[in-house]
Design a protein around this motif. Structure first.
Motif, PDB file in Angstrom:
ATOM      1  N   LEU A 153      13.626  28.187  32.192  1.00 62.39           N
ATOM      2  CA  LEU A 153      14.414  26.999  32.543  1.00 62.39           C
ATOM      3  C   LEU A 153      13.491  25.914  33.083  1.00 62.39           C
ATOM      4  CD1 LEU A 153      17.552  28.415  34.399  1.00 62.39           C
ATOM      5  CD2 LEU A 153      17.437  27.499  32.088  1.00 62.39           C
ATOM      6  N   PRO A 154      13.727  24.667  32.728  1.00 58.51           N
ATOM      7  CA  PRO A 154      12.942  23.573  33.315  1.00 58.51           C
ATOM      8  C   PRO A 154      13.307  23.373  34.793  1.00 58.51           C
ATOM      9  CG  PRO A 154      14.531  22.738  31.691  1.00 58.51           C
ATOM     10  CD  PRO A 154      14.661  24.219  31.710  1.00 58.51           C
ATOM     11  N   THR A 155      12.388  22.792  35.535  1.00 61.16           N
ATOM     12  CA  THR A 155      12.611  22.594  36.968  1.00 61.16           C
ATOM     13  C   THR A 155      13.854  21.743  37.245  1.00 61.16           C
ATOM     14  OG1 THR A 155      11.051  20.742  36.993  1.00 61.16           O
ATOM     15  CG2 THR A 155      10.193  22.906  37.616  1.00 61.16           C
ATOM     16  N   LYS A 156      14.127  20.800  36.363  1.00 64.25           N
ATOM     17  CA  LYS A 156      15.316  19.952  36.522  1.00 64.25           C
ATOM     18  C   LYS A 156      16.589  20.799  36.504  1.00 64.25           C
ATOM     19  CE  LYS A 156      17.684  16.165  34.199  1.00 64.25           C
ATOM     20  NZ  LYS A 156      17.662  15.299  33.015  1.00 64.25           N
ATOM     21  N   ASP A 157      16.669  21.743  35.569  1.00 63.86           N
ATOM     22  CA  ASP A 157      17.841  22.616  35.467  1.00 63.86           C
ATOM     23  C   ASP A 157      17.945  23.569  36.658  1.00 63.86           C
ATOM     24  OD1 ASP A 157      18.227  21.343  33.077  1.00 63.86           O
ATOM     25  OD2 ASP A 157      17.849  23.101  31.822  1.00 63.86           O
ATOM     26  N   ILE A 158      16.793  24.062  37.104  1.00 65.98           N
ATOM     27  CA  ILE A 158      16.788  24.972  38.260  1.00 65.98           C
ATOM     28  C   ILE A 158      17.287  24.243  39.499  1.00 65.98           C
ATOM     29  CG2 ILE A 158      15.349  26.381  39.781  1.00 65.98           C
ATOM     30  CD1 ILE A 158      13.504  26.805  37.296  1.00 65.98           C
ATOM     31  N   SER A 159      16.822  23.023  39.702  1.00 64.72           N
ATOM     32  CA  SER A 159      17.247  22.262  40.877  1.00 64.72           C
ATOM     33  C   SER A 159      18.754  22.006  40.839  1.00 64.72           C
ATOM     34  CB  SER A 159      16.473  20.952  40.995  1.00 64.72           C
ATOM     35  OG  SER A 159      16.786  20.075  39.943  1.00 64.72           O
ATOM     36  N   PHE A 160      19.293  21.704  39.679  1.00 66.30           N
ATOM     37  CA  PHE A 160      20.734  21.496  39.536  1.00 66.30           C
ATOM     38  C   PHE A 160      21.488  22.798  39.793  1.00 66.30           C
ATOM     39  CE2 PHE A 160      24.614  21.525  36.965  1.00 66.30           C
ATOM     40  CZ  PHE A 160      25.262  20.420  37.500  1.00 66.30           C
ATOM     41  N   LEU A 161      21.016  23.877  39.212  1.00 60.79           N
ATOM     42  CA  LEU A 161      21.658  25.177  39.343  1.00 60.79           C
ATOM     43  C   LEU A 161      21.709  25.657  40.795  1.00 60.79           C
ATOM     44  CD1 LEU A 161      22.793  27.509  37.535  1.00 60.79           C
ATOM     45  CD2 LEU A 161      20.510  28.507  37.640  1.00 60.79           C
ATOM     46  N   LEU A 162      20.628  25.429  41.535  1.00 62.40           N
ATOM     47  CA  LEU A 162      20.534  25.918  42.915  1.00 62.40           C
ATOM     48  C   LEU A 162      20.941  24.879  43.957  1.00 62.40           C
ATOM     49  CD1 LEU A 162      17.220  27.966  42.701  1.00 62.40           C
ATOM     50  CD2 LEU A 162      19.571  28.773  42.432  1.00 62.40           C
ATOM     51  N   GLY A 163      21.177  23.660  43.514  1.00 66.94           N
ATOM     52  CA  GLY A 163      21.592  22.624  44.456  1.00 66.94           C
ATOM     53  C   GLY A 163      20.492  22.189  45.402  1.00 66.94           C
ATOM     54  N   VAL A 164      19.266  22.183  44.907  1.00 69.17           N
ATOM     55  CA  VAL A 164      18.128  21.724  45.708  1.00 69.17           C
ATOM     56  C   VAL A 164      17.398  20.649  44.908  1.00 69.17           C
ATOM     57  CG1 VAL A 164      17.856  23.922  46.938  1.00 69.17           C
ATOM     58  CG2 VAL A 164      16.590  23.540  44.815  1.00 69.17           C
ATOM     59  N   SER A 165      16.512  19.924  45.582  1.00 68.96           N
ATOM     60  CA  SER A 165      15.789  18.867  44.879  1.00 68.96           C
ATOM     61  C   SER A 165      14.763  19.466  43.917  1.00 68.96           C
ATOM     62  CB  SER A 165      15.080  17.951  45.879  1.00 68.96           C
ATOM     63  OG  SER A 165      13.956  18.606  46.439  1.00 68.96           O
ATOM     64  N   ARG A 166      14.413  18.669  42.936  1.00 66.79           N
ATOM     65  CA  ARG A 166      13.401  19.102  41.973  1.00 66.79           C
ATOM     66  C   ARG A 166      12.063  19.326  42.674  1.00 66.79           C
ATOM     67  NH1 ARG A 166      11.957  16.041  36.310  1.00 66.79           N
ATOM     68  NH2 ARG A 166      10.760  17.750  35.428  1.00 66.79           N
ATOM     69  N   LYS A 167      11.779  18.506  43.666  1.00 60.11           N
ATOM     70  CA  LYS A 167      10.538  18.639  44.432  1.00 60.11           C
ATOM     71  C   LYS A 167      10.499  19.983  45.167  1.00 60.11           C
ATOM     72  CE  LYS A 167       6.654  17.003  45.921  1.00 60.11           C
ATOM     73  NZ  LYS A 167       5.516  17.025  45.016  1.00 60.11           N
ATOM     74  N   THR A 168      11.643  20.412  45.698  1.00 61.11           N
ATOM     75  CA  THR A 168      11.720  21.719  46.362  1.00 61.11           C
ATOM     76  C   THR A 168      11.399  22.827  45.371  1.00 61.11           C
ATOM     77  OG1 THR A 168      13.304  20.964  48.015  1.00 61.11           O
ATOM     78  CG2 THR A 168      13.266  23.334  47.558  1.00 61.11           C
ATOM     79  N   VAL A 169      11.964  22.732  44.182  1.00 63.98           N
ATOM     80  CA  VAL A 169      11.694  23.730  43.139  1.00 63.98           C
ATOM     81  C   VAL A 169      10.199  23.742  42.817  1.00 63.98           C
ATOM     82  CG1 VAL A 169      12.070  24.322  40.699  1.00 63.98           C
ATOM     83  CG2 VAL A 169      14.006  23.639  42.141  1.00 63.98           C
ATOM     84  N   GLN A 170       9.607  22.576  42.648  1.00 62.92           N
ATOM     85  CA  GLN A 170       8.184  22.491  42.325  1.00 62.92           C
ATOM     86  C   GLN A 170       7.315  23.064  43.446  1.00 62.92           C
ATOM     87  OE1 GLN A 170       8.104  18.293  41.534  1.00 62.92           O
ATOM     88  NE2 GLN A 170       8.448  18.569  39.333  1.00 62.92           N
ATOM     89  N   ASN A 171       7.679  22.753  44.697  1.00 66.48           N
ATOM     90  CA  ASN A 171       6.923  23.280  45.835  1.00 66.48           C
ATOM     91  C   ASN A 171       7.016  24.797  45.901  1.00 66.48           C
ATOM     92  OD1 ASN A 171       6.086  20.750  46.680  1.00 66.48           O
ATOM     93  ND2 ASN A 171       7.734  20.518  48.180  1.00 66.48           N
ATOM     94  N   GLN A 172       8.211  25.333  45.698  1.00 69.57           N
ATOM     95  CA  GLN A 172       8.403  26.780  45.746  1.00 69.57           C
ATOM     96  C   GLN A 172       7.659  27.479  44.604  1.00 69.57           C
ATOM     97  OE1 GLN A 172       9.897  28.614  48.255  1.00 69.57           O
ATOM     98  NE2 GLN A 172       9.751  26.610  49.208  1.00 69.57           N
ATOM     99  N   LEU A 173       7.641  26.860  43.431  1.00 67.97           N
ATOM    100  CA  LEU A 173       6.887  27.410  42.309  1.00 67.97           C
ATOM    101  C   LEU A 173       5.393  27.429  42.619  1.00 67.97           C
ATOM    102  CD1 LEU A 173       8.651  25.829  39.217  1.00 67.97           C
ATOM    103  CD2 LEU A 173       8.545  28.256  39.807  1.00 67.97           C
ATOM    104  N   GLY A 174       4.906  26.359  43.198  1.00 65.65           N
ATOM    105  CA  GLY A 174       3.489  26.292  43.558  1.00 65.65           C
ATOM    106  C   GLY A 174       3.104  27.385  44.529  1.00 65.65           C
ATOM    107  N   LYS A 175       3.937  27.614  45.529  1.00 69.38           N
ATOM    108  CA  LYS A 175       3.656  28.667  46.506  1.00 69.38           C
ATOM    109  C   LYS A 175       3.715  30.044  45.860  1.00 69.38           C
ATOM    110  CE  LYS A 175       5.244  26.004  50.441  1.00 69.38           C
ATOM    111  NZ  LYS A 175       6.250  25.846  51.505  1.00 69.38           N
TER     112      LYS A 175
END
Length: 84
Positions: free
Chosen positions: A39-61
């Protein structure tokens, strides 16, 4: 030698899964959605109700944690294979 390589590959994936299971639940979910469900980060952020930046930060960690730990396992496996 092929059997040994297969065994090492299975061990590597077992280590990967074990390490992935140690991540915080939300980070683990984000990682799995991105890299196992593709899934793209945009879809993950929508699915989880968090910002795209949060998804990107969590992926990086998550990637950093996995990279550092699994590199050791991979390195030792390669060394072992070279000694066969």
């Amino acid at each position: 030698q092929q059997a040994d390589a297969n065994l090492l590959w299975k061990e590597f994936f077992r280590s990967y899964e074990a390490l992935l299971n140690t991540l915080p639940p939300k980070r683990q979910m984000i990682f799995r959605l991105r890299y196992q469900e593709n899934l793209p980060t945009k879809d993950i952020s929508f699915l989880l109700g968090v910002s795209r930046k949060t998804v990107q930060n969590q992926l990086g960690k998550a990637v950093e944690t996995l990279r550092v730990s699994l590199f050791r396992v991979f390195f030792l496996a390669v060394l072992w294979l070279l000694t066969l």
